[in-house]
Each structure stands twice: as structure tokens, then as C-alpha cells.
Design an enzyme around this catalytic site. Structure first.
Site, short mmCIF file in Angstrom:
data_model
loop_
_atom_site.label_atom_id
_atom_site.label_comp_id
_atom_site.label_asym_id
_atom_site.label_seq_id
_atom_site.Cartn_x
_atom_site.Cartn_y
_atom_site.Cartn_z
N SER A 9 -55.85 -33.70 58.08
CA SER A 9 -56.31 -34.15 56.61
C SER A 9 -56.70 -35.58 56.76
O SER A 9 -56.07 -36.51 57.03
CB SER A 9 -54.99 -34.30 55.99
OG SER A 9 -54.99 -34.67 54.57
N HIS A 34 -59.88 -30.94 57.11
CA HIS A 34 -59.06 -30.71 55.71
C HIS A 34 -59.34 -32.03 54.55
O HIS A 34 -59.16 -33.13 55.03
CB HIS A 34 -57.81 -30.43 56.18
CG HIS A 34 -56.76 -30.19 55.08
ND1 HIS A 34 -56.63 -28.89 54.73
CD2 HIS A 34 -55.99 -30.71 53.98
CE1 HIS A 34 -55.87 -28.76 53.33
NE2 HIS A 34 -55.48 -29.93 53.13
N ASP A 36 -58.81 -33.05 51.06
CA ASP A 36 -57.73 -33.08 49.83
C ASP A 36 -58.28 -33.60 48.62
O ASP A 36 -58.69 -34.90 48.69
CB ASP A 36 -56.58 -34.14 50.34
CG ASP A 36 -55.57 -33.00 51.08
OD1 ASP A 36 -55.41 -31.81 50.89
OD2 ASP A 36 -55.28 -33.62 52.23
N MET A 38 -57.83 -34.54 44.71
CA MET A 38 -56.90 -34.83 43.52
C MET A 38 -57.35 -35.44 42.43
O MET A 38 -58.17 -36.19 42.55
CB MET A 38 -55.81 -35.68 44.11
CG MET A 38 -55.13 -35.22 45.82
SD MET A 38 -53.82 -36.19 46.26
CE MET A 38 -53.48 -35.65 47.95
N HIS A 68 -59.10 -28.26 50.07
CA HIS A 68 -57.78 -28.26 49.26
C HIS A 68 -57.93 -28.82 47.86
O HIS A 68 -57.78 -29.81 47.71
CB HIS A 68 -56.75 -28.63 49.95
CG HIS A 68 -55.61 -28.36 49.61
ND1 HIS A 68 -54.47 -29.11 50.13
CD2 HIS A 68 -54.93 -27.76 48.38
CE1 HIS A 68 -53.26 -28.94 49.22
NE2 HIS A 68 -53.77 -28.14 48.37
N MET A 70 -56.44 -29.74 44.54
CA MET A 70 -55.13 -30.07 43.87
C MET A 70 -55.73 -30.57 42.63
O MET A 70 -55.54 -31.67 42.24
CB MET A 70 -54.21 -30.91 44.58
CG MET A 70 -53.67 -30.50 45.86
SD MET A 70 -53.20 -31.63 47.07
CE MET A 70 -54.55 -32.06 47.93
N MET A 139 -47.87 -25.05 50.99
CA MET A 139 -47.54 -26.48 51.08
C MET A 139 -45.85 -26.61 51.49
O MET A 139 -45.06 -25.98 51.02
CB MET A 139 -47.53 -27.05 49.51
CG MET A 139 -48.79 -27.18 48.73
SD MET A 139 -50.21 -28.03 50.00
CE MET A 139 -49.67 -29.47 50.06
N ASP A 177 -49.36 -26.94 55.14
CA ASP A 177 -49.78 -28.57 54.89
C ASP A 177 -48.62 -29.56 54.48
O ASP A 177 -47.97 -29.07 53.35
CB ASP A 177 -50.71 -28.07 53.74
CG ASP A 177 -51.50 -29.69 53.40
OD1 ASP A 177 -51.26 -30.60 53.97
OD2 ASP A 177 -52.52 -29.67 52.60
#
Ligand code: DX5
Ligand code: ZN
Length: 223
Positions: A9, A34, A36, A38, A68, A70, A139, A177
């Protein structure tokens, strides 16, 4: 069973030299990047978007990029990530009112699609969409930050999802994760995961190759 994938990540990478960091971790043996995303709304933190994904592709990254999301809502940004070079796009069911439609949208954009489950999110969201999934991400921390501790109940959840995948007969990767380290990756594998996200465990060490090699050695012991 799918081959194991180590998915660093980049949340814990040095963003001031992200291209180099990604090159380094891939050269150290990582399989997937990976990524992320957000939004300071679905989770209490704010990170990176399609521009950064595109910049990594332009930099020359050819490995799969595992985005990913979020964020809430999801659909508006999916085509942007596809254009920016995302390979896999996963999202949380709480982030989309119409999860079947969002999965279809991701596929229509040419990417692989997956659903993500928070530690407290029940698995019933899988009931009618197994045929549309390339990945299920569990998660093992509450999303928003790197460097948290692995929540042990994720192991039982992994076993349940592994059973569902095997019963379904579909080719679906099972990703974990949060809080994945050299010292717990073996039991995580034994519980059924085949794709291992690790942020702080890798990027907080000087020698990325040593961590990834140690993780692979532990994975090999799990059989
Ligand atoms: C958390 C992110 C993770 C995080 C993992 O919200 O989805 O990908 O970066 O970090 P570690 O491996 O440090 O728990
Ligand atoms: Zn993540």
C-alpha cells in the site's frame, strides 16, 4: 488456488518521491500496487486521486494498480480511474446505493471489480453478485489510516469468504488489508487469503526486498 500476491500500500510510501518508491517496491518483488483513495467523508482522511494513478503510469509503472476506493459516492469517479490506468477497482458497499450497477460500470470501463468489507460489515452483500466479482477485499482494520493493528476476527471472516468463493466456483481473489506483517501473514494465508496488502510493514523498513522475501518465506510455510 490463485498464486499469492503481495500488494504494497503506497499510503505508507514517501509521497515526495512516489515514482521511485513504486519502482523500488516492484523491483523488490511486489506483484501489485495497492492504491488507497480516501475522501475525508467516507473515511476521516484524504489521499490521492486519478491524477496520481495516471502519473504512475506515465512514469512507466506497468504492474497492476489495485485501486481501493474509500469514498462515497463511487460511480462518478470510476471512469476517471479507468482512464488513469487502474487495473482493479474495489469499493465498499456502503459507498454505493446500487452495488450491482457499480460492479457493472467498473467492468464496462475495462477494469476488474471488487467489493470491500469493513470489519463490522456483514457478508450478505455478496449474496447476489458473486458472478460479477474478480476480488473480495476484507478490511482487517477500520479504513482511513496505515499502521493500525490487525483485528483478529478478520481471520474467521476470511475462512467464511474462502468457503463462499470455493462453493461458487468463480475465480475471485481474496484480499486482506490492514495490519499485515511478516509475523501474521502465515495465519492470514492459512485462513484463505491470496492477496496481501501491506503498507507500514514494507515502507517503514529500509530494505523492502527483505520484508517481501520474509513474507514469501512465511507464505510458503502455510502451504
Ligand atoms: C487503510 C488502507 C490500507 C493501509 C494499510 O485504510 O486501506 O491499505 O494502507 O496499511 P498497513 O499495512 O500499515 O495497515
Ligand atoms: Zn487499502
Amino acid at each position: 488456488m490463485n498464486p499469492n500476491w503481495i500488494a504494497p500500500s503506497i499510503l505508507s510510501a514517501n509521497f515526495a518521491k512516489l515514482g521511485e518508491e513504486v519502482d523500488k517496491v516492484l523491483a523488490a518483488g511486489a506483484d501489485v500496487v495497492h492504491f488507497d483513495v480516501m475522501d475525508n467523508h467516507f473515511v476521516p482522511n484524504l489521499t490521492i486521486g486519478p491524477l496520481v494513478c495516471e502519473a504512475l503510469r506515465k512514469h512507466g509503472v506497468t504492474a497492476p494498480i489495485d485501486v481501493h476506493l474509500m469514498i462515497e459516492p463511487v460511480d462518478r469517479i470510476v471512469p476517471d480511474f479507468a482512464k488513469a490506468g487502474a487495473s482493479i477497482i474495489t469499493f465498499h458497499p456502503e459507498g454505493s446505493v446500487h452495488i450491482d450497477r457499480t460492479l457493472q460500470l467498473i467492468h464496462d470501463c475495462g477494469c476488474k471489480a471488487g467489493l470491500v468489507f469493513n470489519p463490522g460489515t456483514p457478508l450478505h452483500h455478496l449474496d447476489y453478485v458473486m458472478d460479477k466479482l474478480d476480488m473480495i477485499l476484507l478490511m482487517s482494520v477500520n479504513p482511513g489510516f496505515g499502521g493500525q493493528s490487525f483485528i483478529p476476527s478478520a481471520l474467521d471472516k476470511l475462512r467464511q469468504v474462502r468457503q463462499r468463493i470455493d462453493d461458487s466456483g468463480f475465480d475471485i481473489r481474496l484480499e486482506i488489508d490492514g495490519g499485515v506483517k511478516v509475523d501474521n501473514i502465515r495465519e492470514i494465508k492459512a485462513a484463505g487469503a491470496d492477496t496481501f496488502v501491506a503498507g507500514s510493514a514494507i515502507f517503514n523498513q529500509a530494505d523492502y526486498k527483505k520484508v517481501i522475501d520474509d513474507m514469501r518465506a512465511e507464505l510458503a510455510k502455510a502451504g
